[in-house]
Design an enzyme around this catalytic site. Sequence first.
Site, PDB file in Angstrom:
ATOM      1  N   TRP A   1       0.858  -1.186   0.000  1.00 43.63           N
ATOM      2  CA  TRP A   1       0.000   0.000   0.000  1.00 43.63           C
ATOM      3  C   TRP A   1       0.891   1.232   0.000  1.00 43.63           C
ATOM      4  O   TRP A   1       1.895   1.292   0.727  1.00 43.63           O
ATOM      5  CB  TRP A   1      -0.898   0.043   1.239  1.00 43.63           C
ATOM      6  CG  TRP A   1      -1.620   1.371   1.333  1.00 43.63           C
ATOM      7  CD1 TRP A   1      -2.733   1.745   0.657  1.00 43.63           C
ATOM      8  CD2 TRP A   1      -1.221   2.504   2.113  1.00 43.63           C
ATOM      9  NE1 TRP A   1      -3.067   3.046   0.964  1.00 43.63           N
ATOM     10  CE2 TRP A   1      -2.153   3.539   1.859  1.00 43.63           C
ATOM     11  CE3 TRP A   1      -0.162   2.755   2.997  1.00 43.63           C
ATOM     12  CZ2 TRP A   1      -2.066   4.793   2.463  1.00 43.63           C
ATOM     13  CZ3 TRP A   1      -0.076   4.001   3.598  1.00 43.63           C
ATOM     14  CH2 TRP A   1      -1.025   4.999   3.328  1.00 43.63           C
TER      15      TRP A   1
ATOM     16  N   GLU B   1      -3.344  -3.152  -1.979  1.00 39.09           N
ATOM     17  CA  GLU B   1      -4.440  -2.507  -1.248  1.00 39.09           C
ATOM     18  C   GLU B   1      -4.757  -1.135  -1.827  1.00 39.09           C
ATOM     19  O   GLU B   1      -3.853  -0.351  -2.119  1.00 39.09           O
ATOM     20  CB  GLU B   1      -4.034  -2.374   0.222  1.00 39.09           C
ATOM     21  CG  GLU B   1      -5.075  -1.717   1.109  1.00 39.09           C
ATOM     22  CD  GLU B   1      -4.606  -1.617   2.548  1.00 39.09           C
ATOM     23  OE1 GLU B   1      -5.414  -1.187   3.396  1.00 39.09           O
ATOM     24  OE2 GLU B   1      -3.441  -1.945   2.835  1.00 39.09           O
TER      25      GLU B   1
ATOM     26  N   LYS C   1      -7.080   2.650  -1.751  1.00 41.30           N
ATOM     27  CA  LYS C   1      -7.562   3.637  -0.801  1.00 41.30           C
ATOM     28  C   LYS C   1      -8.305   4.726  -1.567  1.00 41.30           C
ATOM     29  O   LYS C   1      -8.003   4.989  -2.726  1.00 41.30           O
ATOM     30  CB  LYS C   1      -6.404   4.247  -0.004  1.00 41.30           C
ATOM     31  CG  LYS C   1      -6.845   4.989   1.247  1.00 41.30           C
ATOM     32  CD  LYS C   1      -5.680   5.261   2.176  1.00 41.30           C
ATOM     33  CE  LYS C   1      -6.161   5.900   3.473  1.00 41.30           C
ATOM     34  NZ  LYS C   1      -5.077   6.094   4.436  1.00 41.30           N
TER      35      LYS C   1
ATOM     36  N   ASP D   1      -9.572  -3.196   2.431  1.00 44.23           N
ATOM     37  CA  ASP D   1      -9.663  -2.634   3.774  1.00 44.23           C
ATOM     38  C   ASP D   1     -11.016  -1.941   3.865  1.00 44.23           C
ATOM     39  O   ASP D   1     -11.321  -1.071   3.053  1.00 44.23           O
ATOM     40  CB  ASP D   1      -8.515  -1.639   3.987  1.00 44.23           C
ATOM     41  CG  ASP D   1      -8.522  -0.995   5.360  1.00 44.23           C
ATOM     42  OD1 ASP D   1      -9.561  -0.428   5.751  1.00 44.23           O
ATOM     43  OD2 ASP D   1      -7.466  -1.005   6.024  1.00 44.23           O
TER      44      ASP D   1
ATOM     45  N   HIS E   1     -11.392   1.796   3.365  1.00 42.17           N
ATOM     46  CA  HIS E   1     -10.785   2.418   2.190  1.00 42.17           C
ATOM     47  C   HIS E   1     -11.734   2.569   1.014  1.00 42.17           C
ATOM     48  O   HIS E   1     -11.306   2.553  -0.146  1.00 42.17           O
ATOM     49  CB  HIS E   1      -9.553   1.618   1.758  1.00 42.17           C
ATOM     50  CG  HIS E   1      -8.387   1.792   2.672  1.00 42.17           C
ATOM     51  ND1 HIS E   1      -7.110   1.370   2.360  1.00 42.17           N
ATOM     52  CD2 HIS E   1      -8.287   2.353   3.904  1.00 42.17           C
ATOM     53  CE1 HIS E   1      -6.288   1.656   3.352  1.00 42.17           C
ATOM     54  NE2 HIS E   1      -6.981   2.240   4.302  1.00 42.17           N
TER      55      HIS E   1
ATOM     56  N   HIS F   1      -8.383  -6.373   5.376  1.00 46.30           N
ATOM     57  CA  HIS F   1      -7.997  -5.643   6.572  1.00 46.30           C
ATOM     58  C   HIS F   1      -9.287  -5.177   7.225  1.00 46.30           C
ATOM     59  O   HIS F   1     -10.021  -4.363   6.658  1.00 46.30           O
ATOM     60  CB  HIS F   1      -7.122  -4.437   6.227  1.00 46.30           C
ATOM     61  CG  HIS F   1      -5.681  -4.776   6.081  1.00 46.30           C
ATOM     62  ND1 HIS F   1      -4.713  -3.817   5.872  1.00 46.30           N
ATOM     63  CD2 HIS F   1      -5.031  -5.967   6.113  1.00 46.30           C
ATOM     64  CE1 HIS F   1      -3.530  -4.402   5.783  1.00 46.30           C
ATOM     65  NE2 HIS F   1      -3.700  -5.708   5.926  1.00 46.30           N
TER      66      HIS F   1
ATOM     67  N   ASP G   1     -11.762   7.109   6.605  1.00 45.91           N
ATOM     68  CA  ASP G   1     -10.838   6.025   6.963  1.00 45.91           C
ATOM     69  C   ASP G   1     -10.113   6.371   8.252  1.00 45.91           C
ATOM     70  O   ASP G   1      -8.962   6.788   8.243  1.00 45.91           O
ATOM     71  CB  ASP G   1      -9.842   5.808   5.822  1.00 45.91           C
ATOM     72  CG  ASP G   1      -8.796   4.760   6.175  1.00 45.91           C
ATOM     73  OD1 ASP G   1      -9.129   3.833   6.917  1.00 45.91           O
ATOM     74  OD2 ASP G   1      -7.647   4.895   5.718  1.00 45.91           O
TER      75      ASP G   1
ATOM     76  N   ASP H   1      -9.762   4.325  11.040  1.00 45.54           N
ATOM     77  CA  ASP H   1      -9.112   3.200  11.725  1.00 45.54           C
ATOM     78  C   ASP H   1      -9.493   3.089  13.198  1.00 45.54           C
ATOM     79  O   ASP H   1      -8.640   2.952  14.068  1.00 45.54           O
ATOM     80  CB  ASP H   1      -7.593   3.280  11.576  1.00 45.54           C
ATOM     81  CG  ASP H   1      -7.142   2.880  10.191  1.00 45.54           C
ATOM     82  OD1 ASP H   1      -7.560   1.823   9.715  1.00 45.54           O
ATOM     83  OD2 ASP H   1      -6.357   3.628   9.565  1.00 45.54           O
TER      84      ASP H   1
ATOM     85  N   ASP I   1      -6.477  -4.001  11.185  1.00 47.93           N
ATOM     86  CA  ASP I   1      -5.704  -2.805  10.846  1.00 47.93           C
ATOM     87  C   ASP I   1      -6.412  -1.584  11.422  1.00 47.93           C
ATOM     88  O   ASP I   1      -7.296  -1.010  10.798  1.00 47.93           O
ATOM     89  CB  ASP I   1      -5.548  -2.670   9.324  1.00 47.93           C
ATOM     90  CG  ASP I   1      -4.666  -1.486   8.946  1.00 47.93           C
ATOM     91  OD1 ASP I   1      -4.103  -0.848   9.854  1.00 47.93           O
ATOM     92  OD2 ASP I   1      -4.552  -1.197   7.743  1.00 47.93           O
TER      93      ASP I   1
END
Length: 416
Positions: free
Chosen positions: A182, A223, A225, A256, A259, A283, A291, A293, A323
């Site tokens: 990524w 990955e 985003k 993810d 993302h 993820h 995003d 997290d 993640d």
Amino acid sequence: MSRYEEAKRKYEALGIDVESALQKLMNTPVSVHCWQGDDVTGFENAGQALSGGIQTTGNYPGKATTPKELMADLDKAFSLVPGKKKINIHACYAIFENGEFADRDALKPCHFAKWVEYAKARGMGIDFNPTYFSHPMVKDGLTLSSPDENVRKFWIEHGKRCIEIAEYFANETGEPCVINFWTPDGYKDIPADRFGPRARFKASLDEILSIPYDKSKVYVTLESKVFGIGVESYTVGSAEFTLTYSTKNNITPLMDNGHYHPTELVSDKVSSLLLFNEKIALHITRGVRWDSDHVVILDDETKEIAKEIVRNDALDRVFIATDYFDASINRVSAWVVGLRNIQKALLSALLTPNAKFKELQDNNDFTELMAMQEELKTYPFGDIWEHYCETQGVIAGAEWFDEIKKYENEVLSKRG
């Protein structure tokens, strides 16, 4: 009759083999991100600021600052979470000894020997990530897509070295290594050229993947985003780019669930990717409006992702990893909460009569399907979960938090 036996009887009346479900869960590995424990700092340079559209918020005391501290915190978290685990590390977590240092384009397997020692002692595999952020060679927010050939070559070499390290992990632990690429590359405002950066990114990935490696041991993932801080208008590695590149080059796509655009759901995408890929990678995180997290909770999307994996009989085809990072709360607790919730989501999915539900859908009997789905929500899932924890030697109920408080008082509070 115990609460577990009574709950088991209720699920078995739905056609669920509870013991088989627990066995499947016990053998399904979840890859645990090491960077929750130190706010994505790593061990390269003390005080190195995060860059590449990544931020942590908060300054909760007790952050790990050394490999020994980080590994101890991981051990504490693992002791409170049932199930099989892998450890997932970034390249910036290389451990140098005796004054040695190697920049990211010169990293070697020996710089991760301590991680191998840690993993082997605990019977774990290791997953890996090249670190394309928080480094002086991230020029103007670009790495593998940079128009500066010196920058691009530096990061291409980093990628090659990381694939070699991933194969080292696989050989040493006896378990395949998932290595995830990524990059934060993109632009803050509307770009004049969208094609050029993506063409350079493609060429860079092609060169990295030109080195030989054992594809039965190393699974390269890519990955996407939507955006990051400072790259709000254009991300080079978009979903369309990464999925197309992965398919064309026979590597593994990684999604993810933070993302994507806010109205997109990864749970809805899992079945499509399983149709066209031998393996896929996830993820699991929790984006709040963007995003961000956040720590994984047992919310609808987490449960729906688990359902898609289980109902498609894909537990052995999906690489599951966490993640997220939160510096505003106890970091060990953050690991435990998120990991236990992923385990709970998978168990809930395994205790669902998926074949019966599919039959109802195929017969257009949506009345009974809705009724059964709603009734299932109040089944005694918690009793099965407690039994599972007990068989794994893990505290089942909320008492696990007493261990967190004790660890904070005895260990974390004494760190500088």
